[in-house]
Design a protein around this motif. Sequence first.
Motif, PDB file in Angstrom:
ATOM      1  N   LEU A 104     -16.403   4.614  -1.826  1.00  0.00           N
ATOM      2  CA  LEU A 104     -15.305   4.674  -1.182  1.00  0.00           C
ATOM      3  C   LEU A 104     -14.762   4.386  -0.538  1.00  0.00           C
ATOM      4  N   ASP A 105     -13.467   3.755  -0.849  1.00  0.00           N
ATOM      5  CA  ASP A 105     -12.647   2.536   0.076  1.00  0.00           C
ATOM      6  C   ASP A 105     -11.911   3.227   1.290  1.00  0.00           C
ATOM      7  N   ALA A 106     -12.073   3.592   2.612  1.00  0.00           N
ATOM      8  CA  ALA A 106     -11.663   3.734   3.076  1.00  0.00           C
ATOM      9  C   ALA A 106     -10.698   2.754   4.764  1.00  0.00           C
ATOM     10  N   TYR A 107     -10.995   0.701   3.668  1.00  0.00           N
ATOM     11  CA  TYR A 107     -10.375   0.333   4.147  1.00  0.00           C
ATOM     12  C   TYR A 107      -9.439  -0.533   3.714  1.00  0.00           C
ATOM     13  N   ASN A 108      -9.509  -0.690   2.351  1.00  0.00           N
ATOM     14  CA  ASN A 108      -8.447  -1.628   2.287  1.00  0.00           C
ATOM     15  C   ASN A 108      -7.240  -1.153   1.660  1.00  0.00           C
ATOM     16  N   ASN A 109      -6.341  -2.396   2.579  1.00  0.00           N
ATOM     17  CA  ASN A 109      -4.488  -1.772   2.703  1.00  0.00           C
ATOM     18  C   ASN A 109      -3.680  -2.160   2.033  1.00  0.00           C
ATOM     19  N   VAL A 110      -4.128  -3.385   1.601  1.00  0.00           N
ATOM     20  CA  VAL A 110      -3.309  -4.563   0.432  1.00  0.00           C
ATOM     21  C   VAL A 110      -3.367  -3.567  -0.620  1.00  0.00           C
ATOM     22  N   PRO A 111      -3.756  -3.001  -1.447  1.00  0.00           N
ATOM     23  CA  PRO A 111      -3.640  -2.056  -2.805  1.00  0.00           C
ATOM     24  C   PRO A 111      -3.292  -0.764  -2.111  1.00  0.00           C
ATOM     25  N   SER A 112      -2.131  -0.449  -1.245  1.00  0.00           N
ATOM     26  CA  SER A 112      -1.593   0.276  -0.655  1.00  0.00           C
ATOM     27  C   SER A 112      -1.485   1.457  -1.345  1.00  0.00           C
ATOM     28  N   VAL A 113      -0.940   1.306  -2.485  1.00  0.00           N
ATOM     29  CA  VAL A 113      -1.176   3.041  -3.317  1.00  0.00           C
ATOM     30  C   VAL A 113      -1.744   3.230  -3.807  1.00  0.00           C
ATOM     31  N   VAL A 171       2.648  -6.168   8.671  1.00  0.00           N
ATOM     32  CA  VAL A 171       1.877  -5.918   7.426  1.00  0.00           C
ATOM     33  C   VAL A 171       0.614  -4.957   7.490  1.00  0.00           C
ATOM     34  N   GLN A 172       0.190  -4.679   7.575  1.00  0.00           N
ATOM     35  CA  GLN A 172      -0.980  -3.671   8.232  1.00  0.00           C
ATOM     36  C   GLN A 172      -0.155  -2.119   8.211  1.00  0.00           C
ATOM     37  N   PRO A 173       0.525  -2.314   9.538  1.00  0.00           N
ATOM     38  CA  PRO A 173       0.751  -0.931   9.474  1.00  0.00           C
ATOM     39  C   PRO A 173       2.641  -0.238   9.537  1.00  0.00           C
ATOM     40  N   GLY A 174       3.017  -1.234   8.195  1.00  0.00           N
ATOM     41  CA  GLY A 174       3.952  -1.273   7.764  1.00  0.00           C
ATOM     42  C   GLY A 174       4.059  -0.093   6.413  1.00  0.00           C
ATOM     43  N   PHE A 175       5.206   0.367   5.413  1.00  0.00           N
ATOM     44  CA  PHE A 175       4.785   1.542   3.948  1.00  0.00           C
ATOM     45  C   PHE A 175       4.315   2.510   4.403  1.00  0.00           C
ATOM     46  N   ILE A 209       6.314   4.739  -5.806  1.00  0.00           N
ATOM     47  CA  ILE A 209       5.645   6.080  -5.478  1.00  0.00           C
ATOM     48  C   ILE A 209       4.663   6.625  -4.189  1.00  0.00           C
ATOM     49  N   ILE A 210       5.066   5.571  -3.112  1.00  0.00           N
ATOM     50  CA  ILE A 210       5.486   5.801  -1.676  1.00  0.00           C
ATOM     51  C   ILE A 210       6.192   7.572  -1.487  1.00  0.00           C
ATOM     52  N   ARG A 211       7.380   7.304  -2.479  1.00  0.00           N
ATOM     53  CA  ARG A 211       8.199   8.092  -2.292  1.00  0.00           C
ATOM     54  C   ARG A 211       7.870   9.522  -3.638  1.00  0.00           C
ATOM     55  N   ALA A 250       3.536  12.028   3.832  1.00  0.00           N
ATOM     56  CA  ALA A 250       3.500  13.419   4.063  1.00  0.00           C
ATOM     57  C   ALA A 250       2.046  13.398   3.922  1.00  0.00           C
ATOM     58  N   ASN A 251       0.761  12.583   3.180  1.00  0.00           N
ATOM     59  CA  ASN A 251      -1.250  13.037   2.676  1.00  0.00           C
ATOM     60  C   ASN A 251      -0.474  12.105   3.822  1.00  0.00           C
ATOM     61  N   ALA A 252      -0.171  11.291   4.486  1.00  0.00           N
ATOM     62  CA  ALA A 252      -0.945   9.710   5.408  1.00  0.00           C
ATOM     63  C   ALA A 252      -0.668  10.551   6.807  1.00  0.00           C
TER      64      ALA A 252
END
Length: 444
Positions: free
Chosen positions: A66-75, A258-262, A333-335, A341-343
């Motif tokens: 379970l990946d609870a760390y990687n933000n680069v594959p954001s979606v 880079v990290q908190p965006g999108f 995809i974010i939209r 909302a999921n976040a």
Amino acid sequence: MTKPATTMINGFDASRLGSLPERERSMIERRQAMLGPSYRLFYEQPLHLVRGQGVWLYDPDGNAYLDAYNNVPSVGHCHPKVVAAIAEQAAILNTHTRYLDEKILDYSAKLLATFPEEIDRVMYCCTGSEAVDLALRMACYYTGGTGIIITENAYHGTTAASAAISPSLGPNMPLGVHVMTVPAPDAYRSEGRDVAEMFAENVSKAIAFMQRRGIRPAAFIADSIFSTDGIFSEPAGFLKRTLEVVHEAGALYIADEVQPGFGRLGSHMWGFMRHDIVPDIAVMGKPMGNGLPIAAAVMKGEIQERFGRDIRYFNTFGANHVSIAAANAVLEIIRDEDLMANAVSTGNDLLNGMRMLQQRFDCIGDVRGAGLFLGLEFVKDRQSREPDGARSLAVVNRLRERRVLISAAGLHGNSLKIRPPLPFGKEHAEIFLTTLEAVLHETN
């Protein structure tokens, strides 16, 4: 007080190579021989991954992590819509920005529409490090200054300029001679003081120190959740006074998104928006293309106008057609999947669950964060609040043994850094919390 970490947090110790299984040991030996010692691996027992899907990663034996760390594959890893967009565009055309093309214009309009109206220009590159490098060049050119202010354990990249403002790279990476550090805005250790005033005061002192020595301030740069400093998010709005201080000194405010965006913080598309501020420049990196090499700096028009009029800029691979197609798919995809909302929803479940654990385990000093960017801080004693980096590292590695992936952050490496792909849902939060509780019992 525990001394700050001098090596990479959660880095593999090469002296343990002989204890690993033959398959992994052989790969690491080849890696060391060809890639050299600068490349680091995570975990006491490095992880060999061969496939990813959504919030899951898989090793050669088919075990799911379970990946609870990687933000680069954001979606999410290998999102079908991103994969399809990449494949379709790669079969048509892939070249640079010196030819006219509609797709970069359409994407730029969509991207800029997510920012405050004062930010109306965008410049593309390949990585967050390049975007930071470009932002620093623009800030110095616009202001005529050279002084840069950062936090004590900041990370902003690996180019010469961005590494020189990244103390988290370790003591052997010298900071720039005109770089000043300030303590992170740590509400947990503020002793009741107003975090907004305390942080702004520290930035003001750094500016005064520069000016007394004839250094003109050019920029203050920070990511809005202070991710490598230990994840400091509260209270929302505390950066407003700092923005005023920076502007009063004639410097620019650079938001590293880079990290908190999108949409990662849930309530807003960009982390700085939680603080009700408008930076002069904002930078973003590979999460914008779900891992493809695309990044950008966005800025107020007058800043880019002066720089662009006098200095030619070009990045051959920046904003190539394939990367633009991936970035466009990410925004859609974010939209379409309502990932912000999921976040918020999943992030609240994680926060509440970790706060319940905090009531039962005295080693947990603080729990904090926003959306799907959370921190859990370990202390040796709740009264002294002495950081416990050893416990944090033990928890990270015991979670890895149970196939849940996170890492750690902070000057002393004592805060868990929980930052999963945005589709991370309630069912995944439950797995994480249950596994974390089991590990806390083991390490208590």
